[in-house]
Structure formats: structure tokens, C-alpha cells
Scaffold this active site. Structure first.
Site, PDB file in Angstrom:
ATOM      1  NE  ARG A   7      -2.936  -1.312   3.257  1.00 16.39           N
ATOM      2  CZ  ARG A   7      -3.326  -0.834   4.432  1.00 16.39           C
ATOM      3  NH1 ARG A   7      -3.997   0.305   4.500  1.00 16.39           N
ATOM      4  NH2 ARG A   7      -3.045  -1.480   5.533  1.00 16.39           N
ATOM      5  CG  ASN A  53       0.194  -1.196   7.377  1.00 15.33           C
ATOM      6  OD1 ASN A  53       1.092  -2.026   7.322  1.00 15.33           O
ATOM      7  ND2 ASN A  53      -0.560  -1.039   8.452  1.00 15.33           N
TER       8      ASN A  53
HETATM    9  C1  UD1 Z   1       0.169  -8.751  13.079  1.00 15.76           C
HETATM   10  C2  UD1 Z   1      -0.338  -9.665  14.222  1.00 15.76           C
HETATM   11  C3  UD1 Z   1      -1.594  -9.047  14.837  1.00 15.76           C
HETATM   12  C4  UD1 Z   1      -1.281  -7.654  15.339  1.00 15.76           C
HETATM   13  C5  UD1 Z   1      -0.744  -6.796  14.187  1.00 15.76           C
HETATM   14  C6  UD1 Z   1      -0.301  -5.460  14.693  1.00 15.76           C
HETATM   15  C7  UD1 Z   1       0.271 -11.922  13.568  1.00 15.76           C
HETATM   16  C8  UD1 Z   1      -0.185 -13.191  12.973  1.00 15.76           C
HETATM   17  N1  UD1 Z   1      -0.624 -10.969  13.693  1.00 15.76           N
HETATM   18  O1  UD1 Z   1      -0.843  -8.769  12.087  1.00 15.76           O
HETATM   19  O2  UD1 Z   1      -2.035  -9.867  15.924  1.00 15.76           O
HETATM   20  O3  UD1 Z   1      -2.470  -7.051  15.859  1.00 15.76           O
HETATM   21  O4  UD1 Z   1       0.398  -7.445  13.582  1.00 15.76           O
HETATM   22  O5  UD1 Z   1       0.045  -4.662  13.595  1.00 15.76           O
HETATM   23  O6  UD1 Z   1       1.439 -11.813  13.938  1.00 15.76           O
HETATM   24  N2  UD1 Z   1       6.372  -9.639   8.557  1.00 15.76           N
HETATM   25  C9  UD1 Z   1       7.506 -10.290   8.141  1.00 15.76           C
HETATM   26  N3  UD1 Z   1       7.389 -11.487   7.486  1.00 15.76           N
HETATM   27  C10 UD1 Z   1       6.178 -12.042   7.225  1.00 15.76           C
HETATM   28  C11 UD1 Z   1       5.018 -11.363   7.660  1.00 15.76           C
HETATM   29  C12 UD1 Z   1       5.149 -10.165   8.322  1.00 15.76           C
HETATM   30  O7  UD1 Z   1       8.616  -9.815   8.343  1.00 15.76           O
HETATM   31  O8  UD1 Z   1       6.162 -13.136   6.610  1.00 15.76           O
HETATM   32  C13 UD1 Z   1       6.508  -8.367   9.279  1.00 15.76           C
HETATM   33  C14 UD1 Z   1       5.900  -7.192   8.548  1.00 15.76           C
HETATM   34  O9  UD1 Z   1       6.855  -6.545   7.749  1.00 15.76           O
HETATM   35  C15 UD1 Z   1       5.428  -6.308   9.663  1.00 15.76           C
HETATM   36  C16 UD1 Z   1       5.115  -7.269  10.782  1.00 15.76           C
HETATM   37  O10 UD1 Z   1       5.799  -8.458  10.484  1.00 15.76           O
HETATM   38  O11 UD1 Z   1       6.433  -5.437  10.115  1.00 15.76           O
HETATM   39  C17 UD1 Z   1       3.611  -7.515  10.904  1.00 15.76           C
HETATM   40  O12 UD1 Z   1       3.164  -8.073   9.719  1.00 15.76           O
HETATM   41  P1  UD1 Z   1       1.706  -7.795   9.169  1.00 15.76           P
HETATM   42  O13 UD1 Z   1       1.500  -8.577   7.953  1.00 15.76           O
HETATM   43  O14 UD1 Z   1       1.500  -6.335   9.128  1.00 15.76           O
HETATM   44  O15 UD1 Z   1       0.854  -8.451  10.328  1.00 15.76           O
HETATM   45  P2  UD1 Z   1      -0.673  -8.251  10.578  1.00 15.76           P
HETATM   46  O16 UD1 Z   1      -1.417  -9.170   9.726  1.00 15.76           O
HETATM   47  O17 UD1 Z   1      -0.982  -6.816  10.523  1.00 15.76           O
HETATM   48 CA    CA Z   2       0.385  -4.558   9.999  1.00 13.35          CA
END
Ligand code: UD1
Ligand code: CA
Length: 461
Positions: free
Chosen positions: A16, A232
Site C-alpha cells: 500500500r 502501511n
Molecule cells: C500482526 C499480528 C496481529 C497484530 C498486528 C499489529 C500476527 C499473525 N498478527 O498482524 O495480531 O495485531 O500485527 O500490527 O502476527 N512480517 C515479516 N514477514 C512475514 C510477515 C510479516 O517480516 O512473513 C513483518 C511485517 O513486515 C510487519 C510485521 O511483520 O512489520 C507484521 O506483519 P503484518 O503482515 O502487518 O501483520 P498483521 O497481519 O498486521
Molecule cells: Ca500490519
């Protein structure tokens, strides 16, 4: 202070943001989001620090490799997570780098404003053997993981997409930031599956595993919601920028700095102010800037990596970069001080004057339309309007020396290397190619003549 490992999750793609730059490298207050988080992590003095990155090729490891080694900070390990299968999978990539003997703090590279004091509270709540989650009651929990409690005790986290209607009604959310005993973290991550709505390995699933193992799960809360807000989109980045700038402005006001409008100030670095400093609207401060007692900065100035001496006045629309301004000096409006400028006390640099790599001593003035480059200027020198030091022959940069008490008439060019001796005067319009002797008048223009009886040519009809 507890010791701990820190893992920063920064692999997410940030679709985004609509940008080719990895999300965590977008800047808040002039500094990449990830650097805010790294600086916060380093302030906690972790024993290991690991950043999980994904998108943008080697942009993230390159940034980290370019960092100066912070004293007593561990080297930062960078690990590629490819493909990205969820937050649990991301933390798994860091496991070989962690010290089993201390707990692990998990931070997000896109959540820049968490305060070290908040993290210290979370670490204290975790101690050596509990799982501690940074949670908060928020008005708009939609999209976030919910904290499910039974009789007050946390029993699991449920993601928005997996939540029942009753769970979706919970307002206590998971910030994503948590502290886990490291040996347990390894066991639990080995046990999670991707059997959920998003087919991801959820880090949040370790909470239910902790409860099943009899490990206490506790929580701590931030002081404000800004501390857990993530970026985001450009909209959210702009919102966080305003929140952050407002906090900086308020801290300056608390210290007694006069801000004509705290909503119209941008500090992208560190701004240190003495007593009775006043800053008008629209100013930007970058890098390390020091304003001594009584400095007044006019509207719409951009000041980077500079020191401004006591009582100096910077009038509107000045650009000052890597320069030192002496006390009681008067700069601008519309002045440009470039790198290597050093001004003594009570120096006046006026409109449309550019100074570069030059020292100008006390009580000297260049008030209008002048270029002073690669020069050494003494004290009580008056540089007339339109004077130019010609410091560049197309290949070399050459120096001009102007000694004390010199008067330079308007529209003069000083062709470096050249010296104007103490107390010398250059007549207006002089093109100086050889040194001007001390105490004397030097003129280089042809004598003025008037042609008697001359007539303008007439147009033929
Ligand atoms: C995650 C949490 C959720 C919380 C929210 C807060 C989980 C499953 N859920 O959700 O409970 O309320 O954050 O914002 O953890 N990232 C990686 N590798 C990946 C996936 C994500 O490095 O494979 C990093 C992203 O860059 C980011 C963070 O982890 O900095 C969170 O990832 P995001 O996909 O935003 O998680 P949410 O689904 O928002
Ligand atoms: Ca997030």
C-alpha cells in the site's frame, strides 16, 4: 536493565506504500522507519540484534552495513525471509542468531515510535521466564489481533480474519510487540501450523502454546497509541510524522523555546536550543543543529548540521548547511551558507549572498548579492554589493585572502589565488588579478572618458 535478544521483523512488502522502496526504508523525521526501531533497540543494549528483511533486494542489509558501529552495541545480523509465510515464519529465520540464555524481544520495522521506557516495562513484566505482550484497549480494533482473556488471564490471540463475532467485539488488541523466553520460543515455533484463514504461520499462535505449557502470559501497555501505530500507507506515514513532530515541538516548548506555531516546525535530527530561542513558522532543522541563547530564526529557514552562536539572528528564507555562525551575527534574508562556512562574531551576511568553505572574522559584512568561496576574510572587512571571488578556473579551486579592514567596492571580481592586503581599498568594478597592496587604493577599470560631439546613429526611414 534486563539483557535480551531483539528481533526486528521487516520483511513485509508494504504494497500500500505504492513504492519501489521497501516500506521500512521510507523516512519519518528524515530517518528510515527501520532506523528508528534499530535506535530504540540499541538503547536497550541487547546482546543480539537481528533484522529479518524481504523486499527491495539488498537495500536493507546495505543500510545496516553502512551504519557506524555504535559503541558497545552488537553487530546487527540481517536475515532474508523468502518467501514470507507469516510473522511466526519470520521469527523462525532469526532463531540461529539468538542467545538461549536471555529472553527475546520482537519488534516491527514499520512501528517507529515505541518508547524505550515502554519496552523496559514490557521486559520487566516478562522477567526471565514469562511471555509478555504489549497490548492496548483501542476504539478501532478492526484488522488487528485480539487478546482473548478468561477470568482476566490471557489465553490466546485471535486474528481479525479468524475471529468469531464475540472475539471481534474485543477492544484489547495485540500490538505485535512481545517478549518470549528464547528456549520456549524455539519449541513453540516448531509446533505452529498455517491452518488458518490466511494460511500463514502466525507468531501469535505461540500464546496458546505458552498457556498449554503452563508458562504465565502477562501484558504491559504503552503510554499512548502512537507508540504502537504501524505504517502501511503514505497516509499513515504522514499521520505518524505529524504526531512525532508535535511531540518534538511540545518538548521544545517545555524547555522554553518560543515556537510561533508548533504545528509548523519540522525537526529531522537533533535540535538543541539555549534559553530564549525563538523560531518562526515553516523552519526545517536537519541533522545536528545547535541554537545558542537568544537566537532568533525567521520564517522558512532550512538549517542542517549547523551551530548558531548566541544572539544571532537568522532572518527569513535562509539555507544554512554545515556552517558555524558566530554570536550576534545577522544572516539573511535569503542568504545561503554552504559547507565549511565559519563566521566570527557580529558578521552580517545579507540578501542573495552565498558563502562556501570560507572563514569570515568578526564585524565583517557582505550585505548584498555576493559570492564568497574558498576565502579567508579578516575582521572589519566590508564587501560591497555584487562582489565575486572567482575561485574556480575550471579545474582547480583556488583561495582568496582578504585581510583585516579591507574595503571592497561594489561589483568587484577577485580572481584567485589573490590576496588583498590589510586596510586596502578596491575601487568599485575592479577585476583583481594580482595582489592588492596593504593600505592603498587599487583600481583596475579604464578611466572614464566622454566623447565630445558624438552622435547616435539615426534609423533610416
Ligand atoms: C500482526 C499480528 C496481529 C497484530 C498486528 C499489529 C500476527 C499473525 N498478527 O498482524 O495480531 O495485531 O500485527 O500490527 O502476527 N512480517 C515479516 N514477514 C512475514 C510477515 C510479516 O517480516 O512473513 C513483518 C511485517 O513486515 C510487519 C510485521 O511483520 O512489520 C507484521 O506483519 P503484518 O503482515 O502487518 O501483520 P498483521 O497481519 O498486521
Ligand atoms: Ca500490519
Amino acid at each position: 536493565m534486563a539483557i535480551m535478544n531483539v528481533v526486528i521483523l521487516a520483511a513485509g512488502m508494504g504494497k500500500r506504500m505504492q513504492s519501489n522502496l521497501p516500506k521500512v526504508l521510507h523516512r519519518l523525521a528524515g530517518k528510515p522507519l527501520l532506523m528508528h526501531v534499530i535506535d530504540t533497540a540499541r538503547s536497550l543494549q541487547p546482546s543480539r540484534l537481528c533484522v529479518i528483511f524481504g523486499h527491495g533486494g539488498d537495500a536493507v542489509p546495505k543500510l545496516i552495513a553502512s551504519l557506524p558501529n555504535a559503541p558497545a552495541a552488537p553487530a546487527i545480523a540481517t536475515v532474508l525471509q523468502e518467501p514470507q509465510l507469516g510473522t511466526g515464519h519470520a521469527v523462525q529465520q532469526a532463531l540461529p542468531f539468538l542467545d538461549d540464555g536471555v529472553p527475546t524481544l520482537i519488534l516491527y520495522g514499520d512501528v517507529p515510535l515505541t518508547r524505550p521506557a515502554t519496552l523496559a516495562r514490557l521486559l520487566a513484566a516478562a522477567g526471565p521466564d514469562k511471555l509478555a505482550i504489549l497490548t492496548m484497549d483501542v476504539a478501532q480494533p478492526h484488522g488487528l489481533g485480539r487478546i482473548v482473556r478468561e477470568n482476566g488471564a490471557i489465553c490466546r490471540i485471535v486474528e481479525q480474519k479468524d475471529a468469531s463475532a464475540a472475539e471481534a467485539a474485543i477492544h484489547e488488541i495485540n500490538s505485535g510487540i512481545l517478549v518470549v523466553p528464547t528456549v520456549k520460543l524455539k519449541q513453540w515455533l516448531a509446533a505452529i501450523s498455517n491452518d488458518n484463514a490466511q494460511h500463514e504461520y502466525y507468531l501469535t499462535d505461540i500464546v496458546a502454546l505458552a498457556v498449554a505449557d503452563g508458562v504465565p502470559v502477562v501484558s504491559a501497555q504503552p503510554d499512548s497509541e502512537a507508540e504502537i501505530l504501524g505504517v502501511n500507507s503514505k497516509v499513515q506515514l504522514a499521520e505518524l510524522e505529524r504526531i512525532h513532530q508535535r511531540a518534538i515541538a511540545e518538548a521544545l516548548l517545555e524547555q522554553g523555546v518560543t515556537l510561533l506555531d508548533p504545528a509548523r516546525l519540522d525537526v529531522r535530527g537533533s535540535l538543541t536550543c539555549g534559553r530564549d530561542v525563538s523560531i518562526d513558522v515553516g523552519c526545517i532543522f536537519e541533522g545536528k543543529v545547535e541554537l545558542a541563547d537568544g537566537v532568533a530564526v525567521g520564517a522558512h529557514c532550512v538549517i542542517s548540521n549547523a551551530t548558531i552562536g548566541a544572539g544571532a539572528q537568522i532572518r527569513p528564507f535562509c539555507h544554512i548547511d554545515e556552517a558555524r555562525v558566530g554570536p550576534a551575527s545577522m544572516i539573511g534574508p535569503y542568504a545561503r551558507l554552504r559547507p565549511g562556512t565559519e563566521l566570527g562574531e557580529d558578521v552580517h551576511i545579507g540578501n542573495f549572498v552565498e558563502v562556501k568553505n570560507s572563514r569570515i572574522d568578526a564585524h565583517s559584512k557582505a550585505n548584498h548579492l555576493t559570492y564568497v568561496g574558498d576565502s579567508t576574510v579578516g575582521t572589519r572587512v566590508n564587501i560591497g554589493a555584487g562582489t565575486i571571488t572567482c575561485n574556480y578556473d575550471g579545474v582547480n579551486k583556488l583561495r582568496t585572502v582578504i585581510e583585516d579592514d579591507v574595503f571592497i567596492g561594489s561589483d568587484s571580481q577577485l580572481i584567485a589565488p589573490v590576496t588583498v592586503g590589510k586596510g586596502a581599498t578596491l575601487a568599485a568594478g575592479t577585476t583583481l588579478t594580482r595582489d592588492a597592496p596593504a593600505g592603498k587604493l587599487t583600481v583596475s577599470r579604464p578611466r572614464q572618458v566622454t566623447i565630445e560631439g558624438w552622435q547616435r546613429p539615426l534609423k533610416k526611414s
